[in-house]
Design an enzyme around this catalytic site. Structure first.
Site, PDB file in Angstrom:
ATOM      1  N   ASP A   7       5.022   1.117  11.794  1.00 49.37           N
ATOM      2  CA  ASP A   7       3.803   0.430  11.330  1.00 49.37           C
ATOM      3  C   ASP A   7       3.727  -1.013  11.810  1.00 49.37           C
ATOM      4  O   ASP A   7       2.709  -1.673  11.597  1.00 49.37           O
ATOM      5  CB  ASP A   7       3.741   0.439   9.796  1.00 49.37           C
TER       6      ASP A   7
ATOM      7  N   ARG B 142      -8.519  -0.308   4.466  1.00 50.53           N
ATOM      8  CA  ARG B 142      -7.634   0.677   3.826  1.00 50.53           C
ATOM      9  C   ARG B 142      -6.255   0.075   3.569  1.00 50.53           C
ATOM     10  O   ARG B 142      -5.520   0.571   2.740  1.00 50.53           O
ATOM     11  CB  ARG B 142      -7.467   1.900   4.728  1.00 50.53           C
TER      12      ARG B 142
ATOM     13  N   LYS C 101       0.850  -1.212   0.000  1.00 50.77           N
ATOM     14  CA  LYS C 101       0.000   0.000   0.000  1.00 50.77           C
ATOM     15  C   LYS C 101       0.878   1.252   0.000  1.00 50.77           C
ATOM     16  O   LYS C 101       0.653   2.164  -0.794  1.00 50.77           O
ATOM     17  CB  LYS C 101      -0.888   0.010   1.248  1.00 50.77           C
ATOM     18  N   ASN C 102       1.881   1.286   0.882  1.00 49.52           N
ATOM     19  CA  ASN C 102       2.660   2.519   1.024  1.00 49.52           C
ATOM     20  C   ASN C 102       3.650   2.751  -0.108  1.00 49.52           C
ATOM     21  O   ASN C 102       4.279   3.807  -0.160  1.00 49.52           O
ATOM     22  CB  ASN C 102       3.359   2.538   2.391  1.00 49.52           C
TER      23      ASN C 102
ATOM     24  N   ARG D 134       0.368  14.989  12.163  1.00 42.19           N
ATOM     25  CA  ARG D 134       0.855  14.731  10.802  1.00 42.19           C
ATOM     26  C   ARG D 134       1.100  16.017   9.999  1.00 42.19           C
ATOM     27  O   ARG D 134       0.474  16.264   8.981  1.00 42.19           O
ATOM     28  CB  ARG D 134      -0.101  13.818  10.052  1.00 42.19           C
TER      29      ARG D 134
ATOM     30  N   CYS E 130      -4.611  12.952  11.829  1.00 43.58           N
ATOM     31  CA  CYS E 130      -5.382  11.708  11.839  1.00 43.58           C
ATOM     32  C   CYS E 130      -5.266  11.141  13.254  1.00 43.58           C
ATOM     33  O   CYS E 130      -4.679  11.750  14.137  1.00 43.58           O
ATOM     34  CB  CYS E 130      -4.866  10.740  10.789  1.00 43.58           C
TER      35      CYS E 130
END
Ligand code: EPZ
Length: 427
Positions: free
Chosen positions: A313, A405, A22-23, A128, A123
């Site tokens: 993460d 997500r 994803k990233n 952020r 978030c």
């Protein structure tokens, strides 16, 4: 909204296919803005954030076509084409839904000489900020203006003259925006203390495949010699090292053995070291990474850090694993200011965790018990799934849109290796 019902106790065993990262995908997709020619990305994960980014790209006049792929396949091929940019404004109602949208700032500025992007806002895990993104672009010669919640960046004369920026803090997103702005600059751009995550290397490799000239790939010192134009490319997104690490924790907490098919061990050094310290057997194989937990789990102190340090993460997922280890582990989160929201939910399942500022002290317990818990952010949600897989009885994990997500067809992948997990509509 859906929820997941999990009955813990099954040992996970078998093979889990690891999806595209994803990233990485979220920074490769906006590269389509840098060329009039088609960009084809393979191994794109089927995720809500990817769909969201596709919709955002359409706002700028980028055509996007999802190709092939049977329903049962994991991953998709997306072709993107931007012969003309019809708008260089990223509106608030799109950016607020997915903060990675800020990654269109650099490429829009590089391609059109101007970009107006809504500030992404914070978030759950922190406020952020994007100050480092803006300072890097200014160092390359961009004029930056902040008005009414929008960032407006302009390259005087239509292209960035070039320059140097030394990051005071390592930032993945700011490094990505700076790279995508620099590749079409009139001069040379230099970055020091840049992020070195594998996703940054993936981005550099794609940009080079498109004709960019980048030196120092994989290091914190990057030199980008601007070129007049970039051409299209076909590129395969790297495997998701965080997804792989997450399923490694799931296998380990159940005392199982799983092959993480397609996982790239070379990207996962710090996670492999953490798992090994905890007593999990980890072995690189041709097809991926084999993870097996056949002995007691050992308490281990862990500290997150920019790559090649332990990924922030992975913190929540490893914490879940450590709730079942013998002894006391101290975790220190150095990247984000509020990344322990999984703790109260894990406590509802019987975990013994004390948080003080950026430090969490985990005392292993004999057992976890199933409970109704609430997902709060992407990785926190995964930590609840991991705990539920080892808990006695049934757990309900609500608000799993957070999971959608970042984890492609999570329950299907866990069912492949014997987990008792169902997705149901939440009344
Ligand atoms: C990327 O976020 C990832 N997201 C995050 O993954 C990941 O946790 C993070 O990098 C760190 O590895 C994507 O790639 C889409 P940063 P990013 O800029 O780029 C501060 C997930 O779960 N900072 O490296 O936003 C910031 O507040 C997500 O997949 C500034 O101060 O992270 C943080 O403390 C969550 N000013 C630190 O730097 C800035 O301008 C690292 O942030 C930018 C960042």
């Amino acid at each position: 909204m859906d929820k997941l019902i999990i009955r813990g106790g099954n040992r996970l065993s078998g093979t889990i296919p690891i999806s595209g990262a994803k990233n990485s995908a979220l920074t490769l997709i906006p590269c389509a803005l840098l060329t009039e020619e088609p960009l084809t990305l393979r191994n794109l994960p089927r995720l809500a954030d990817i769909d969201g980014f596709q919709h955002l790209m359409n706002q700028f006049g980028v055509t996007t076509v999802i190709q092939g792929g049977r329903p049962e396949d994991f991953g998709r091929v997306m072709s993107l084409e931007a012969p003309r940019i019809t708008s260089n404004v990223a509106p608030y109602d799109l950016v607020r839904r997915m903060r990675a949208s800020i990654l269109v700032l650099g490429p829009l500025l590089a391609r059109t000489g101007e970009a107006t992007v809504s500030m992404p806002g914070g978030c759950a895990i922190g406020n952020r900020p994007i100050d480092l993104h803006l300072k890097a672009l200014e160092a390359f010669g961009a004029q930056i203006e902040l008005t009414a919640g929008y960032v407006k960046a302009v390259a005087p004369g239509g292209s960035l003259p070039g320059g140097s920026y030394d990051f005071p803090v390592v930032s993945v997103g700011a490094t990505e925006n700076a790279l995508m702005a620099a590749v079409l600059a009139a001069g040379t751009c230099r970055l020091s203390n840049a992020a070195r995550e594998p996703e940054i290397v993936d981005l550099c490799n794609l940009l080079v495949a498109m004709g960019a000239e980048i030196e120092g790939i994989g290091s914190g010192d990057l030199t980008i010699h601007g070129v007049k134009r970039l051409h299209g490319a076909t590129y395969r997104v790297m495997a998701d090292r965080i997804e792989a690490g997450s399923y490694a924790c799931a296998a380990a907490i159940t005392g199982g053995e799983v092959l993480l098919e397609g996982a790239r061990v070379e990207d996962m050094g710090a996670t492999v070291d953490a798992l090994t310290a905890i007593g999990v057997a980890v072995e690189a194989e041709k097809r991926g990474l084999r993870v097996a937990a056949n002995g007691p789990l050992r308490a281990t102190d862990l500290t997150t850090a920019p790559y090649p340090g332990l990924a922030t993460d992975m913190q929540a997922q490893l914490m879940s694993l450590l709730t079942r280890a013998r002894g006391t582990s101290v975790l220190t989160e150095t990247i984000f200011e509020n990344r322990y929201m999984h703790v109260p939910e894990l406590a509802r399942m019987g975990a013994d965790i004390a948080v003080s500022g950026r430090t969490a002290t985990v005392t292993g317990v004999e057992r976890l018990t199933g409970a109704a818990v609430m997902a709060t952010d992407l990785r926190a949600s995964m930590s609840l799934i991991i705990a539920a897989l080892a808990a006695d009885g049934e757990s309900e994990v609500r608000r799993i849109y957070h999971l959608d997500r970042g984890y492609e067809r999570l329950e299907e992948k866990l069912q492949l290796v014997g987990a008792d997990i169902q997705r149901v509509g939440d009344d």
